[in-house]
Design a protein around this motif. Structure first.
Motif, mmCIF file in Angstrom:
data_model
loop_
_atom_site.group_PDB
_atom_site.id
_atom_site.type_symbol
_atom_site.label_atom_id
_atom_site.label_comp_id
_atom_site.label_asym_id
_atom_site.label_seq_id
_atom_site.Cartn_x
_atom_site.Cartn_y
_atom_site.Cartn_z
ATOM 1 N N TRP A 103 0.827 -1.210 0.000
ATOM 2 C CA TRP A 103 0.000 0.000 0.000
ATOM 3 C C TRP A 103 0.858 1.256 0.000
ATOM 4 O O TRP A 103 0.576 2.215 -0.729
ATOM 5 C CB TRP A 103 -0.963 0.022 1.187
ATOM 6 C CG TRP A 103 -2.183 -0.805 0.959
ATOM 7 C CD1 TRP A 103 -2.570 -1.905 1.659
ATOM 8 C CD2 TRP A 103 -3.179 -0.616 -0.049
ATOM 9 N NE1 TRP A 103 -3.741 -2.411 1.140
ATOM 10 C CE2 TRP A 103 -4.138 -1.634 0.098
ATOM 11 C CE3 TRP A 103 -3.361 0.306 -1.059
ATOM 12 C CZ2 TRP A 103 -5.255 -1.747 -0.725
ATOM 13 C CZ3 TRP A 103 -4.465 0.192 -1.889
ATOM 14 C CH2 TRP A 103 -5.400 -0.821 -1.712
ATOM 15 N N ILE A 130 -6.384 4.905 2.440
ATOM 16 C CA ILE A 130 -7.339 4.023 3.123
ATOM 17 C C ILE A 130 -6.722 2.639 3.325
ATOM 18 O O ILE A 130 -6.843 2.040 4.400
ATOM 19 C CB ILE A 130 -8.668 3.943 2.344
ATOM 20 C CG1 ILE A 130 -9.369 5.296 2.388
ATOM 21 C CG2 ILE A 130 -9.570 2.838 2.897
ATOM 22 C CD1 ILE A 130 -10.524 5.437 1.435
ATOM 23 N N GLY A 131 -6.044 2.118 2.308
ATOM 24 C CA GLY A 131 -5.387 0.818 2.430
ATOM 25 C C GLY A 131 -4.323 0.800 3.517
ATOM 26 O O GLY A 131 -4.203 -0.168 4.273
ATOM 27 N N LEU A 170 -4.212 2.778 6.187
ATOM 28 C CA LEU A 170 -4.896 2.858 7.476
ATOM 29 C C LEU A 170 -5.490 1.506 7.862
ATOM 30 O O LEU A 170 -5.445 1.107 9.034
ATOM 31 C CB LEU A 170 -5.973 3.938 7.445
ATOM 32 C CG LEU A 170 -5.448 5.371 7.329
ATOM 33 C CD1 LEU A 170 -6.609 6.353 7.167
ATOM 34 C CD2 LEU A 170 -4.590 5.756 8.517
ATOM 35 N N ARG A 171 -6.035 0.793 6.887
ATOM 36 C CA ARG A 171 -6.590 -0.552 7.173
ATOM 37 C C ARG A 171 -5.483 -1.534 7.516
ATOM 38 O O ARG A 171 -5.655 -2.390 8.391
ATOM 39 C CB ARG A 171 -7.403 -1.054 5.991
ATOM 40 C CG ARG A 171 -8.705 -0.276 5.834
ATOM 41 C CD ARG A 171 -9.567 -0.920 4.844
ATOM 42 N NE ARG A 171 -9.808 -2.293 5.297
ATOM 43 C CZ ARG A 171 -10.871 -2.993 5.008
ATOM 44 N NH1 ARG A 171 -11.797 -2.472 4.263
ATOM 45 N NH2 ARG A 171 -11.015 -4.211 5.436
ATOM 46 N N ALA A 172 -4.352 -1.448 6.816
ATOM 47 C CA ALA A 172 -3.242 -2.375 7.055
ATOM 48 C C ALA A 172 -2.639 -2.209 8.450
ATOM 49 O O ALA A 172 -2.183 -3.179 9.049
ATOM 50 C CB ALA A 172 -2.162 -2.202 5.989
ATOM 51 N N GLY A 207 -4.415 -1.218 10.977
ATOM 52 C CA GLY A 207 -5.484 -1.495 11.943
ATOM 53 C C GLY A 207 -6.179 -0.255 12.476
ATOM 54 O O GLY A 207 -6.899 -0.326 13.465
ATOM 55 N N TYR A 208 -5.989 0.874 11.813
ATOM 56 C CA TYR A 208 -6.622 2.107 12.260
ATOM 57 C C TYR A 208 -8.096 2.142 11.895
ATOM 58 O O TYR A 208 -8.904 2.716 12.590
ATOM 59 C CB TYR A 208 -5.878 3.314 11.666
ATOM 60 C CG TYR A 208 -6.320 4.636 12.240
ATOM 61 C CD1 TYR A 208 -5.942 5.000 13.524
ATOM 62 C CD2 TYR A 208 -7.110 5.503 11.517
ATOM 63 C CE1 TYR A 208 -6.336 6.210 14.061
ATOM 64 C CE2 TYR A 208 -7.516 6.707 12.034
ATOM 65 C CZ TYR A 208 -7.127 7.055 13.310
ATOM 66 O OH TYR A 208 -7.526 8.250 13.845
ATOM 67 N N ILE A 209 -8.449 1.526 10.770
ATOM 68 C CA ILE A 209 -9.852 1.489 10.328
ATOM 69 C C ILE A 209 -10.335 0.059 10.424
ATOM 70 O O ILE A 209 -9.728 -0.858 9.987
ATOM 71 C CB ILE A 209 -9.990 2.008 8.875
ATOM 72 C CG1 ILE A 209 -9.624 3.461 8.790
ATOM 73 C CG2 ILE A 209 -11.405 1.785 8.382
ATOM 74 C CD1 ILE A 209 -9.691 4.040 7.400
#
Length: 71
Positions: A27, A62-63, A65-67, A69-71
């Motif tokens: 990402w 976004i990717g 943040l997801r990676a 663990g924020y989202i």
């Protein structure tokens, strides 16, 4: 050209490693190449390619943040 090679490398990495891919790295790498390609598109005044790469920057954020663990 560097941005295009970066994009090819990251998608190849995900294709080869599948679920074992280092997704945060991919990402971040993709977002950096989107920034480079956006800059080139801005310099060439190519609005469609600029829009496409700005979109990929947003998807990359976004990717990331997801990676982490924020989202």
């Amino acid at each position: 050209m560097i941005g295009v090679i970066m994009r090819i490398f990251s998608f190849t990495l995900v294709s080869w490693l599948g679920p074992d891919s280092p997704f945060l790295f991919v990402w971040v790498f993709n977002t950096i190449d989107a920034i480079l390609l956006s800059w080139c598109a801005i310099l060439k005044k190519d609005r469609a390619y600029t829009l496409l790469n700005v979109f990929w920057i947003l998807v990359g954020i976004i990717g990331i943040l997801r990676a982490i663990g924020y989202i």
